[in-house]
Design an enzyme around this catalytic site. Structure first.
Site, short mmCIF file in Angstrom:
data_model
loop_
_atom_site.label_atom_id
_atom_site.label_comp_id
_atom_site.label_asym_id
_atom_site.label_seq_id
_atom_site.Cartn_x
_atom_site.Cartn_y
_atom_site.Cartn_z
N GLU A 267 19.44 -0.28 -21.88
CA GLU A 267 18.94 -1.04 -20.72
C GLU A 267 17.44 -1.17 -20.93
O GLU A 267 16.70 -0.20 -20.72
CB GLU A 267 19.24 -0.30 -19.41
CG GLU A 267 20.70 -0.13 -19.09
CD GLU A 267 21.39 -1.41 -18.65
OE1 GLU A 267 20.69 -2.43 -18.45
OE2 GLU A 267 22.62 -1.39 -18.51
N CYS A 301 12.64 -3.22 -13.65
CA CYS A 301 12.98 -4.07 -14.80
C CYS A 301 13.54 -5.41 -14.33
O CYS A 301 13.48 -6.40 -15.05
CB CYS A 301 13.99 -3.36 -15.69
SG CYS A 301 15.42 -2.80 -14.75
P1 NAD Z 1 9.51 3.95 -22.20
O1 NAD Z 1 10.35 3.20 -23.16
O2 NAD Z 1 8.11 4.20 -22.54
O3 NAD Z 1 10.15 5.38 -21.92
C1 NAD Z 1 11.49 5.52 -21.51
C2 NAD Z 1 12.00 6.87 -21.96
O4 NAD Z 1 11.99 6.93 -23.37
C3 NAD Z 1 11.17 8.05 -21.46
O5 NAD Z 1 12.04 9.09 -21.12
C4 NAD Z 1 10.37 8.43 -22.69
O6 NAD Z 1 10.02 9.79 -22.74
C5 NAD Z 1 11.37 8.13 -23.79
N1 NAD Z 1 10.79 7.92 -25.11
C6 NAD Z 1 9.61 7.36 -25.45
N2 NAD Z 1 9.46 7.34 -26.79
C7 NAD Z 1 10.59 7.89 -27.31
C8 NAD Z 1 11.05 8.13 -28.63
N3 NAD Z 1 10.34 7.82 -29.71
N4 NAD Z 1 12.27 8.72 -28.79
C9 NAD Z 1 13.02 9.03 -27.72
N5 NAD Z 1 12.64 8.82 -26.44
C10 NAD Z 1 11.44 8.25 -26.24
O7 NAD Z 1 9.68 3.16 -20.83
P2 NAD Z 1 9.01 3.51 -19.43
O8 NAD Z 1 7.59 3.09 -19.48
O9 NAD Z 1 9.33 4.90 -19.00
O10 NAD Z 1 9.85 2.55 -18.47
C11 NAD Z 1 9.51 1.24 -18.26
C12 NAD Z 1 10.41 0.33 -19.06
O11 NAD Z 1 11.78 0.58 -18.75
C13 NAD Z 1 10.20 -1.12 -18.73
O12 NAD Z 1 10.18 -1.88 -19.90
C14 NAD Z 1 11.42 -1.49 -17.89
O13 NAD Z 1 11.75 -2.85 -17.92
C15 NAD Z 1 12.46 -0.63 -18.50
N6 NAD Z 1 13.57 -0.43 -17.58
C16 NAD Z 1 14.74 -1.06 -17.83
C17 NAD Z 1 15.80 -0.92 -16.96
C18 NAD Z 1 17.09 -1.61 -17.22
O14 NAD Z 1 18.07 -1.23 -16.61
N7 NAD Z 1 17.15 -2.59 -18.10
C19 NAD Z 1 15.66 -0.11 -15.82
C20 NAD Z 1 14.44 0.52 -15.59
C21 NAD Z 1 13.40 0.35 -16.49
#
Ligand code: NAD
Length: 494
Positions: A267, A301
């Site tokens: 997602e 999102c």
């Molecule tokens: P992010 O991708 O920075 O982080 C998300 C998660 O990934 C966090 O738990 C983070 O610790 C982890 N993470 C980061 N780097 C990683 C790696 N190398 N390996 C494993 N895990 C890692 O996103 P964010 O800033 O927390 O959230 C915002 C983003 O999420 C936006 O782009 C938003 O659109 C998206 N989002 C999507 C949905 C959906 O359902 N499509 C819902 C909510 C948020």
């Protein structure tokens, strides 16, 4: 810990139901990290440290896989009705603590309490929905076309799941994954976002109290998610990855998952267009725009990122949106009457500022806001930009904040083309009083979800997800359950 627990005492005077755990949940116990390292958690409304949580290392990641593996066979063999009863108890456990959990979300995420209350109800609903789904995992039986044998298809739990969640909906993004995983009979490891671990830890404790057996749900926080998640994904016992977060990190994780060919649900980011046709009801469109743009202060999102407004209704729409967004009260999430809370961190403010500056440099007009207020806390005011020009970065990047970018159009064909001119395809919105026309447009927008004459798509009973680079797979509905199942085909003669 004591700070956050007293901070989150409900306003009705009820004490916190339990001290919020801040360690790692592995198997049957909350344990401190062996390194002794902790991660500070900030209140985005005042930039103060509210508490810290244990910082897991790779060995603890593997210990969590051990715990999930030890619990797997018994949980898969637990009768569906029993799994359903436990999930329903989780639903009630969350709703009984709705106010307290909402305050906790507000404190660590910054969102307005009203948004946080809505999130708790939405998050809990996944437990109720998947309690209902747990007893409806039906297979298929058919005669093979040759008539030689029967084709029996049975759905089995896929195996241990790694669940990685973002900070913007710290409760709902966790339950949207945990509930279907448990309903299907899988055990799991939850890795919440560094910024908002407390809500996930509180939900995990509620689940323990509701009767989720030891090892079925494990929770790890880490300041270095790359190596930890990589180690878990390279453990052959792990068979599922479900990730919600940015497209950028999603791509990294898909590469990691490829090594062990792990089933992956993604997602990812969005860039939702919001189309308003001349024949739309203006008041309805404004109501929808307020929800699609300002729920969670734009940190969603599914948030409307680009408003394409047909020329005949354009000026009235801009004027009314400016009135409504300008009347919103910005402030700390817990303060009385707050409608627009704080952004998550300084980087979020920097990103919004840079997207607004770029749009203005390319010809956009600031109708409202557009300037970061002085003082502490990560605040950005509700803002409206009109006349946003093609080529502006804000049309291609999710602003993830309370900024509405408005672009006029003449011909709906032009609006559809503009809506589709992005690598993202999560949600879209269409407003028109001509339902036939609105549905025709909805069918042609390249995305996983379209709201027609509505500002909200999220529903535990509906398949949530994106196309193109917004993701793979669906969460919610029966579809979300199947992400945690393997179809086993048995060719049988009798
Ligand atoms: P992010 O991708 O920075 O982080 C998300 C998660 O990934 C966090 O738990 C983070 O610790 C982890 N993470 C980061 N780097 C990683 C790696 N190398 N390996 C494993 N895990 C890692 O996103 P964010 O800033 O927390 O959230 C915002 C983003 O999420 C936006 O782009 C938003 O659109 C998206 N989002 C999507 C949905 C959906 O359902 N499509 C819902 C909510 C948020």
């Amino acid at each position: 810990m004591s700070a956050v627990n007293s901070y989150a005492t409900p306003q009705d005077g009820q004490p916190a139901p339990f001290a919020i755990p801040t360690d790692l949940l592995i198997g049957n116990a909350w344990i401190a990290s062996s390194t002794g390292k902790r991660i500070d958690i900030l209140d985005p409304a005042n930039e103060q440290v509210i508490t810290s949580v244990a910082d897991a290392n790779v060995a603890e990641g593997i210990a969590a896989v051990d715990a999930a593996a030890a619990a797997a066979a018994a949980w898969a063999a637990t009768p569906p009705r029993k799994r359903a009863d436990i999930l329903l108890a989780c639903f009630h456990g969350m709703m009984e603590q709705q106010e307290w959990l909402a305050q906790l979300i507000s404190i660590e995420n910054g969102k307005a309490l009203t948004d946080a209350r809505g999130e708790v109800a939405y998050a809990a609903e996944f437990f109720r929905w998947y309690a209902e789904e747990a007893v409806r995992i039906t297979g298929d039986l058919s005669l093979s076309p040759s008539g030689a044998n029967r084709i029996l298809v049975q759905y089995q739990p896929i195996g241990i799941a790694l669940l990685i969640t973002p900070w913007n909906f710290p409760a709902a993004m966790a339950t949207r994954k945990i509930a279907p995983a448990l309903a299907a009979g899988c055990t799991c490891i939850l890795k919440p976002a560094e910024e908002t671990p407390l809500t996930a830890l509180a939900v995990a404790e509620i689940m323990r109290r509701a009767g989720v057996p030891d090892g079925v749900v494990n929770v790890l926080n880490t300041s270095d998610p790359g190596p930890l998640c990589s180690a878990i994904l390279h453990d052959p016992r792990v068979r599922k990855l479900s990730f919600t977060g940015s497209t950028e990190v999603g791509r990294i994780l898909l590469r990691e998952a490829a090594d062990s060919v792990i089933s992956s649900s993604m997602e990812l980011g969005g860039n939702a267009p919001f189309l308003i046709l001349d024949d739309a009801n203006l008041d309805d469109a404004i109501e929808g725009a307020m929800i699609a743009k300002m729920r969670n202060a734009g940190e969603a999102c599914t948030a409307a990122n680009r408003f394409y407004v047909q020329r005949g209704i354009h000026d009235a729409f801009v004027a009314k949106l400016v009135d409504r967004m300008g009347a919103m009260k910005m402030g700390p999430g817990l303060a009385d009457g707050t409608q627009c809370g704080a952004m998550i961190n300084r980087a979020a403010i920097d990103k919004i500022e840079s997207l607004v500056a770029d749009a203005v440099a390319k010809g956009a007009r600031i109708e409202l806001g557009g300037e970061t207020p002085a003082g502490g806390g990560f605040f950005y005011p509700p803002s409206v930009l009109s006349n946003v020009q093609p080529g502006s970065e804000i049309l291609h990047t999710e602003v993830f904040g309370p900024v509405a970018a408005i672009i006029p159009f003449d011909d709906p064909e032009e609006a559809i083309a503009l809506a589709n001119a992005t690598e993202y395809g999560l949600a879209a919105y269409v407003y028109s009083d001509n339902l036939k026309r609105a549905l025709q447009i909805a069918e042609r927008i390249e995305c996983g979800m379209v709201a027609v004459n509505r500002g909200l798509v999220s529903d535990a009973a509906a398949p949530f997800g994106g196309v193109k680079q917004s993701g793979l797979g669906r969460e919610g509905a029966h579809h979300g359950l199947l992400e945690y199942c393997e179809a086993k085909y048995i060719a049988v003669s009798w």
